[in-house]
Write a protein that holds these residues in place. Structure first.
Motif, PDB file in Angstrom:
ATOM      1  N   ILE A   1      33.994  44.459  44.237  1.00  0.00           N
ATOM      2  CA  ILE A   1      33.729  44.614  42.757  1.00  0.00           C
ATOM      3  C   ILE A   1      35.152  44.046  42.077  1.00  0.00           C
ATOM      4  O   ILE A   1      36.209  43.864  42.668  1.00  0.00           O
ATOM      5  CB  ILE A   1      33.532  45.845  42.219  1.00  0.00           C
ATOM      6  N   ASP A   2      35.009  43.974  40.800  1.00  0.00           N
ATOM      7  CA  ASP A   2      36.215  43.477  39.853  1.00  0.00           C
ATOM      8  C   ASP A   2      36.980  44.682  39.500  1.00  0.00           C
ATOM      9  O   ASP A   2      36.723  45.399  38.731  1.00  0.00           O
ATOM     10  CB  ASP A   2      35.651  42.637  38.630  1.00  0.00           C
ATOM     11  N   ASN A   3      37.831  45.173  40.571  1.00  0.00           N
ATOM     12  CA  ASN A   3      38.520  46.230  40.621  1.00  0.00           C
ATOM     13  C   ASN A   3      39.610  46.416  39.234  1.00  0.00           C
ATOM     14  O   ASN A   3      39.692  47.237  38.582  1.00  0.00           O
ATOM     15  CB  ASN A   3      39.370  46.418  41.838  1.00  0.00           C
ATOM     16  N   SER A   4      39.948  45.038  39.111  1.00  0.00           N
ATOM     17  CA  SER A   4      41.086  45.100  37.728  1.00  0.00           C
ATOM     18  C   SER A   4      40.382  45.327  36.351  1.00  0.00           C
ATOM     19  O   SER A   4      40.791  46.077  35.660  1.00  0.00           O
ATOM     20  CB  SER A   4      41.704  43.519  37.750  1.00  0.00           C
ATOM     21  N   ARG A   5      39.149  44.613  36.526  1.00  0.00           N
ATOM     22  CA  ARG A   5      38.224  45.041  35.221  1.00  0.00           C
ATOM     23  C   ARG A   5      37.836  46.406  35.152  1.00  0.00           C
ATOM     24  O   ARG A   5      37.686  47.118  34.022  1.00  0.00           O
ATOM     25  CB  ARG A   5      36.921  44.351  35.463  1.00  0.00           C
TER      26      ARG A   5
ATOM     27  N   GLU B   1      40.858  51.288  28.531  1.00  0.00           N
ATOM     28  CA  GLU B   1      40.330  50.897  27.219  1.00  0.00           C
ATOM     29  C   GLU B   1      39.744  52.259  26.712  1.00  0.00           C
ATOM     30  O   GLU B   1      39.725  52.613  25.375  1.00  0.00           O
ATOM     31  CB  GLU B   1      39.554  49.629  27.354  1.00  0.00           C
ATOM     32  N   TYR B   2      38.792  52.831  27.487  1.00  0.00           N
ATOM     33  CA  TYR B   2      38.029  53.913  26.892  1.00  0.00           C
ATOM     34  C   TYR B   2      39.026  54.954  26.500  1.00  0.00           C
ATOM     35  O   TYR B   2      38.711  55.840  25.385  1.00  0.00           O
ATOM     36  CB  TYR B   2      37.045  54.439  28.022  1.00  0.00           C
TER      37      TYR B   2
ATOM     38  N   ARG C   1      43.526  47.290  41.066  1.00  0.00           N
ATOM     39  CA  ARG C   1      43.153  48.558  40.115  1.00  0.00           C
ATOM     40  C   ARG C   1      44.422  48.675  39.176  1.00  0.00           C
ATOM     41  O   ARG C   1      44.313  49.187  38.161  1.00  0.00           O
ATOM     42  CB  ARG C   1      42.575  49.703  40.984  1.00  0.00           C
ATOM     43  N   ALA C   2      45.801  48.732  39.931  1.00  0.00           N
ATOM     44  CA  ALA C   2      46.739  49.051  39.158  1.00  0.00           C
ATOM     45  C   ALA C   2      47.163  48.141  38.175  1.00  0.00           C
ATOM     46  O   ALA C   2      47.662  47.892  36.999  1.00  0.00           O
ATOM     47  CB  ALA C   2      48.000  49.027  40.082  1.00  0.00           C
TER      48      ALA C   2
ATOM     49  N   PRO D   1      32.024  46.303  37.803  1.00  0.00           N
ATOM     50  CA  PRO D   1      31.923  47.753  37.679  1.00  0.00           C
ATOM     51  C   PRO D   1      31.483  48.126  36.055  1.00  0.00           C
ATOM     52  O   PRO D   1      31.353  47.393  35.292  1.00  0.00           O
ATOM     53  CB  PRO D   1      33.395  48.053  37.797  1.00  0.00           C
ATOM     54  N   SER D   2      31.197  49.553  36.050  1.00  0.00           N
ATOM     55  CA  SER D   2      30.676  50.041  34.813  1.00  0.00           C
ATOM     56  C   SER D   2      31.450  51.444  34.532  1.00  0.00           C
ATOM     57  O   SER D   2      31.447  52.410  35.462  1.00  0.00           O
ATOM     58  CB  SER D   2      29.081  50.001  34.674  1.00  0.00           C
TER      59      SER D   2
END
Length: 337
Positions: A160-164, A171-172, A195-196, A322-323
């Motif tokens: 998955i796009d871990n950075s995203r 952001e949330y 992720r970092a 991801p979501s």
């Protein structure tokens, strides 16, 4: 007990060995009634096929190896479950191996699978150097990596796009009014570095101070998250939210917070990453980032079967999105400021 053979079935059925063999292989030389009688008799006598001999004839075992670094981890066990269901739907069985935290063991289980003549291998690598250690062993067997971004390596993977994902979570928290967000990370893989990076990218965009605490443990777990958080909570809390890089660590943080009398989310908001099943339980209800585990497993299996059955060359890098899953561990503090 003596193993039941085709000759035993033939003798009991009063037919030839060839008749039993044809009945079980689906030959149209055998009538439906005879086939059904032989199949029923096989079940009653407990006959199981000689898969080794069959694979030697077919030059194919219909067996896929699956290597994971920690089957006790809920994320890994879910991934393994979906991979097995997908493989089974295509007529393949899974041979599951836990590689543990030891690179030598990871190499050993890959060698074990090759010795068992698996048709292909799915690997959830231990860390970013796994590939270079096993590359020589997987040159001649179809292989797909799962849940790890190998960047530019010439191997197929689904991740998955871990950075995203961490950008979305940060952001949330920012939208909820949080300006002091501690990132509780790991160092053990490209996945966790990405992720970092996502957290750092969000901090840069929203003008937040980067606050990163890297785990001293080699892998993510509830116990490791708990031990780290216990030490963390002995110091003054000058942040309003923690972003844990895995749900396992987040659950450990929740346990430590409870022992220290820190109320989540009233005093501290918490978000995790993975969306493992236990995060949705009552009294936990952890806000988290969802990895689409079922889609990841299905795509990895189908990618591997394409290599096995069609002998496709080259490699594919598949990145899924991801979501955010909003639950009860994050609160808005905008009204407090």
């Amino acid at each position: 007990m003596k193993r039941v053979t085709l000759k035993d079935v033939a003798k009991t059925a009063g037919v030839s060995y060839a008749t039993v063999s044809r009945a079980l292989s689906g030959s149209n030389q055998i009538g439906q009634a005879t086939r059904e009688r032989i199949v029923r008799l096989c079940e009653e006598m407990g006959y199981t096929g000689n898969y080794v001999a069959r694979s030697m004839v077919k030059k194919k075992t219909d067996l896929i190896g699956l290597v994971v670094p920690a089957i006790e981890n809920e994320f890994m066990s879910q991934l393994a479950y979906y991979a097995e269901m997908s493989a089974r739907s295509h007529g393949y069985n899974i041979m599951l191996c836990d590689s543990g935290p030891d690179l030598r063991q990871e190499i050993n289980v890959v060698k074990l699978l090759l010795g068992r003549q698996v048709d292909g291998i799915l690997i959830v690598p231990q860390n970013s150097i796994t590939y270079e250690h096993i590359a020589a062993y997987i040159e001649d067997v179809p292989t797909v990596f799962l849940s790890e971004n190998l960047r530019d390596q010439p191997q197929s993977y689904v991740a998955i796009d871990n950075s995203r994902g961490t950008f979305l979570g940060t952001e949330y928290l920012y939208r909820l009014g949080h300006r002091e967000i501690l990132y509780f990370g790991c160092r053990d893989s490209t996945t966790h570095r990405l992720r970092a990076e996502g957290y750092q990218r969000a901090c840069q965009k929203f003008g937040l101070r980067e606050r990163i605490l890297h785990s001293e443990f080699p892998r993510s777990s509830i116990e490791n998250g708990y031990q780290m958080a216990k030490a963390l909570f002995e110091k003054p809390i000058d942040y309003t939210a923690i972003f844990a890089s895995t749900d396992s660590n987040a659950l450990g943080i929740m346990k430590a917070a409870d022992e220290h009398g820190i109320r989540i989310p009233d005093q501290l908001s918490l978000i995790g990453f993975d969306n493992i099943p236990s995060t949705a339980l009552p009294r936990i209800e952890l806000t988290t980032i969802e990895q689409p585990k079922k889609a990841m497993a299905i795509q990895a299996v189908e990618m591997l079967l394409d290599k096995i059955e069609h002998e496709t060359q080259g490699y594919v890098h598949q990145i899924l999105m991801p979501s955010l899953v909003e639950r009860s561990t994050c609160r808005s503090i905008q009204e407090d400021g």
